[in-house]
Scaffold this active site. Structure first.
Site, PDB file in Angstrom:
ATOM      1  N   GLY A  46       0.845  -1.184   0.000  1.00 27.31           N
ATOM      2  CA  GLY A  46       0.000   0.000   0.000  1.00 27.31           C
ATOM      3  C   GLY A  46       0.880   1.233   0.000  1.00 27.31           C
ATOM      4  O   GLY A  46       2.076   1.147   0.315  1.00 27.31           O
ATOM      5  N   GLN A  51       3.278   9.917   1.834  1.00 31.56           N
ATOM      6  CA  GLN A  51       4.558   9.206   1.812  1.00 31.56           C
ATOM      7  C   GLN A  51       5.411   9.588   0.602  1.00 31.56           C
ATOM      8  O   GLN A  51       6.614   9.324   0.581  1.00 31.56           O
ATOM      9  CB  GLN A  51       4.337   7.686   1.791  1.00 31.56           C
ATOM     10  N   CYS A  94       6.386  -0.344   7.387  1.00 37.06           N
ATOM     11  CA  CYS A  94       6.007   0.871   6.664  1.00 37.06           C
ATOM     12  C   CYS A  94       7.192   1.329   5.830  1.00 37.06           C
ATOM     13  O   CYS A  94       8.321   1.361   6.318  1.00 37.06           O
ATOM     14  CB  CYS A  94       5.602   1.965   7.657  1.00 37.06           C
ATOM     15  N   GLU A 137      -3.077   2.538   5.770  1.00 36.02           N
ATOM     16  CA  GLU A 137      -2.995   3.621   4.777  1.00 36.02           C
ATOM     17  C   GLU A 137      -3.865   4.816   5.168  1.00 36.02           C
ATOM     18  O   GLU A 137      -3.447   5.964   5.024  1.00 36.02           O
ATOM     19  CB  GLU A 137      -3.398   3.124   3.386  1.00 36.02           C
TER      20      GLU A 137
HETATM   21  O1  GNR Z   1       4.435  -2.580   2.398  1.00 30.30           O
HETATM   22  C1  GNR Z   1       3.786  -2.498   3.451  1.00 30.30           C
HETATM   23  N1  GNR Z   1       3.524  -3.620   4.160  1.00 30.30           N
HETATM   24  C2  GNR Z   1       2.653  -3.674   5.218  1.00 30.30           C
HETATM   25  C3  GNR Z   1       2.656  -4.805   6.012  1.00 30.30           C
HETATM   26  C4  GNR Z   1       1.810  -4.917   7.076  1.00 30.30           C
HETATM   27  C5  GNR Z   1       0.918  -3.910   7.349  1.00 30.30           C
HETATM   28  C6  GNR Z   1       0.908  -2.758   6.582  1.00 30.30           C
HETATM   29  C7  GNR Z   1       1.770  -2.649   5.509  1.00 30.30           C
HETATM   30  S1  GNR Z   1       1.728  -1.219   4.519  1.00 30.30           S
HETATM   31  C8  GNR Z   1       3.360  -1.174   3.943  1.00 30.30           C
HETATM   32  C9  GNR Z   1       3.553  -0.073   2.920  1.00 30.30           C
HETATM   33  C10 GNR Z   1       3.329   1.264   3.580  1.00 30.30           C
HETATM   34  O2  GNR Z   1       4.112   1.784   4.316  1.00 30.30           O
HETATM   35  N2  GNR Z   1       2.186   1.838   3.354  1.00 30.30           N
HETATM   36  O3  GNR Z   1       1.883   2.989   3.958  1.00 30.30           O
HETATM   37 NI    NI Z   2       3.013   3.025   5.804  1.00 31.09          NI
END
Ligand code: GNR
Ligand code: NI
Length: 171
Positions: A46, A51, A94, A137
């Site tokens: 996501g 970001q 994240c 998100e």
């Molecule tokens: O890539 C991502 N993996 C993830 C794993 C577990 C819970 C949430 C995420 S979101 C993250 C990408 C991100 O930072 N989105 O804001």
């Molecule tokens: Ni994130």
């Protein structure tokens, strides 16, 4: 398509409340394409607009597994209109907090209202990992990071590890 620059903790844009989008036009669609490309290049599931330095209420998500058909979802002005009482714990990471992970407890399912890629109103019942991704998100749009859901001690430990990693990577 263009790969966008990622902003990392503690950049102040990650703490801001993002602005609503007024119309889903070609410029917004172009930006969502770039967000999706950036997310795929960075192997994220996501990505929220803040970001990549844009304080607008836009999110892209794709929780399809490697080898599966891609399933990109685009959310403009998303709102959670229902949360389950039941909760679940999931390990989260994240892209704005590189190489760290921690367990976060959240509602197990949520119903989200949003505008899609074409600006059409949609409602989605998210369960399982999709529910985790949606909540992670949408938090970004309100200046909230998953570490904000941790105890102070756990957050401080994680941020210390992040500092160490950054120093190591500079050497
Ligand atoms: O890539 C991502 N993996 C993830 C794993 C577990 C819970 C949430 C995420 S979101 C993250 C990408 C991100 O930072 N989105 O804001
Ligand atoms: Ni994130």
């Amino acid at each position: 398509m263009t790969k966008l620059k990622l902003y990392e903790y503690p950049h102040p844009i990650l703490k801001k409340i993002a602005e609503k989008v007024t119309v889903v036009d070609d410029q917004i669609r172009q930006f969502m394409d770039d967000m999706l490309e950036t997310m795929y290049v960075e192997s994220g599931v996501g990505l929220a607009a803040p970001q990549v330095g844009v304080s607008k209420r836009i999110v892209v998500i794709d929780v399809a597994m490697e080898g599966e058909k891609p399933n990109p979802l685009y959310f403009v002005n998303p709102e959670i209109v229902w949360r389950s009482d039941e909760t679940e714990v999931c390990e989260e990471g994240c892209l704005s907090i590189p190489e760290q992970r921690a367990e976060v407890e959240r509602p197990a399912s949520v119903k989200v209202k949003y505008l899609d890629y074409n600006g059409k109103e949609q409602e989605l019942l998210a369960e399982g990992f999709l529910a985790v991704a949606v909540q992670h998100e949408l938090d970004h749009l309100d200046g909230i990071l998953y570490i904000d859901h941790l105890s102070r001690l756990k957050r401080q430990m994680l941020l210390k590890k992040l500092e160490k990693l950054r120093k190591f990577n500079k050497e």
